[in-house]
Design a protein around this motif. Structure first.
Motif, mmCIF file in Angstrom:
data_model
loop_
_atom_site.group_PDB
_atom_site.id
_atom_site.type_symbol
_atom_site.label_atom_id
_atom_site.label_comp_id
_atom_site.label_asym_id
_atom_site.label_seq_id
_atom_site.Cartn_x
_atom_site.Cartn_y
_atom_site.Cartn_z
ATOM 1 N N ASP A 29 14.170 -46.923 -20.230
ATOM 2 C CA ASP A 29 13.851 -48.177 -20.909
ATOM 3 C C ASP A 29 13.815 -49.289 -19.847
ATOM 4 O O ASP A 29 14.809 -49.540 -19.156
ATOM 5 N N ASN A 75 -0.270 -59.168 -23.775
ATOM 6 C CA ASN A 75 -1.658 -59.377 -24.225
ATOM 7 C C ASN A 75 -2.127 -60.744 -23.709
ATOM 8 O O ASN A 75 -1.307 -61.568 -23.288
ATOM 9 N N GLY A 107 4.184 -55.505 -29.891
ATOM 10 C CA GLY A 107 5.099 -54.364 -30.051
ATOM 11 C C GLY A 107 5.341 -53.701 -28.711
ATOM 12 O O GLY A 107 5.246 -54.348 -27.668
ATOM 13 N N VAL A 134 6.455 -52.151 -25.262
ATOM 14 C CA VAL A 134 7.352 -52.634 -24.213
ATOM 15 C C VAL A 134 7.487 -54.164 -24.300
ATOM 16 O O VAL A 134 8.556 -54.722 -24.024
ATOM 17 N N ASP A 135 6.438 -54.831 -24.728
ATOM 18 C CA ASP A 135 6.453 -56.293 -24.881
ATOM 19 C C ASP A 135 7.526 -56.707 -25.899
ATOM 20 O O ASP A 135 8.380 -57.574 -25.619
ATOM 21 N N SER A 191 -1.028 -50.477 -20.261
ATOM 22 C CA SER A 191 -2.264 -50.147 -21.010
ATOM 23 C C SER A 191 -2.287 -48.774 -21.683
ATOM 24 O O SER A 191 -3.264 -48.465 -22.365
ATOM 25 N N GLY A 209 -0.319 -47.481 -24.006
ATOM 26 C CA GLY A 209 0.216 -47.397 -25.367
ATOM 27 C C GLY A 209 -0.835 -47.865 -26.358
ATOM 28 O O GLY A 209 -1.876 -47.218 -26.532
ATOM 29 N N VAL A 210 -0.577 -49.025 -26.938
ATOM 30 C CA VAL A 210 -1.502 -49.620 -27.910
ATOM 31 C C VAL A 210 -2.920 -49.747 -27.328
ATOM 32 O O VAL A 210 -3.911 -49.613 -28.052
#
Ligand code: AR6
Length: 179
Positions: free
Chosen positions: A16, A30, A37, A39-40, A125, A127-128
Motif C-alpha cells: 500500500d 485525474n 477512487g 490509489v487516489d 494508469s 486501474g480505472v
C-alpha cells in the motif's frame, strides 16, 4: 526484488503506497485533481483534507495529462505527494505511451527539484484508466532506469504494487532488463 541502475536502485514491493516511508509518494490522479477512487482515494483518506485544500488553492485549473503537480503529504510519512495524471487507455493510438512516459518523467524531475532521495510510484494508469499492465510496466521501469543511470540524487525508486498480478508483470519486465 531489487535491481541497481547506476547509483540508484529500483525496488518492487507488493503493498500500500500510503504506508511508505520515503521522501515522496506519487498519486495516480485525474486532470481535474478531484478526489477519485483507487490509489487516489487511498492517499486522500490517509493523508487528510490538507492535501485537497492545497491542490485546490495552488492548481485551480487542474493538471494536464502526462504531467504532475506537488503538494505536501498531510498525515502521511512522506514529505511530498506528486499528483501525476496518466492517460486513459484508448487502444494505444492516442499517444498514451508518450503521455505515460511524460507523467513518470515529470515526477522524476519533481523529485530532483525537491532533493528527494527516495520516491515511491504506484502503477499509474493501470486501474480505472485500463492501460495494459505489461505495457505500462515497460514504460515505467525503462523511464526510471534511464533516470537512475544518469546523474541524479535519487537513490531509491520503489514501485508499490497493489496486487499479485501487477507485481508479477513488473517483475517479469524488470527481469528482461537485467540482460
Ligand atoms: N497503493 C498502491 N497501489 C494502489 C493502491 C494503494 N493504496 N490502491 C490502488 N492501487 P488507479 P489509474 C493500484 O485506478 O488507473 C482515480 O479515480 C491499483 O490496483 O488508482 O491511474 C483517479 O482519481 C492499480 O494497480 O489509477 C483517476 O480518476 C493502480 O494503483 C483515476 O482513478 C492504479 O489504479 C486514475 O486511474
Amino acid at each position: 526484488m531489487i535491481v541497481q541502475f547506476g547509483s540508484g536502485r529500483i525496488e518492487l514491493v507488493l503493498g500500500d503506497i500510503t504506508r511508505q516511508e520515503v521522501d515522496a509518494i506519487v498519486n495516480a490522479a485525474n486532470s481535474m485533481l478531484a478526489v477519485g477512487g483507487g490509489v487516489d482515494g487511498a492517499i486522500h483518506d490517509a493523508g487528510g483534507p490538507a492535501i485537497l485544500e492545497e491542490l485546490q488553492r495552488r492548481y485551480p485549473d487542474g493538471c494536464p495529462t502526462g504531467s504532475a503537480v506537488v503538494t505536501a503529504a498531510g498525515n502521511l510519512a512522506a514529505q511530498y505527494v506528486f499528483h501525476a495524471v496518466g492517460p486513459i487507455w484508448q487502444g494505444g493510438g492516442k499517444k498514451e505511451r508518450e503521455q505515460l512516459q511524460s507523467a513518470y518523467e515529470t515526477c522524476l524531475a519533481l523529485a530532483e527539484k525537491h532533493q528527494c532521495r527516495s520516491l515511491a510510484f504506484p502503477s499509474i494508469s493501470t486501474g480505472v484508466y485500463r492501460y495494459p499492465v505489461d505495457l505500462a510496466a515497460e514504460v515505467a521501469l525503462r523511464t526510471v532506469a534511464l533516470k537512475l543511470e544518469s546523474s541524479t540524487p535519487l537513490e531509491l525508486v520503489r514501485f508499490v504494487l497493489f496486487d499479485q498480478g501487477t507485481f508479477g508483470c513488473y517483475a517479469r519486465v524488470l527481469e528482461t532488463m537485467l540482460v
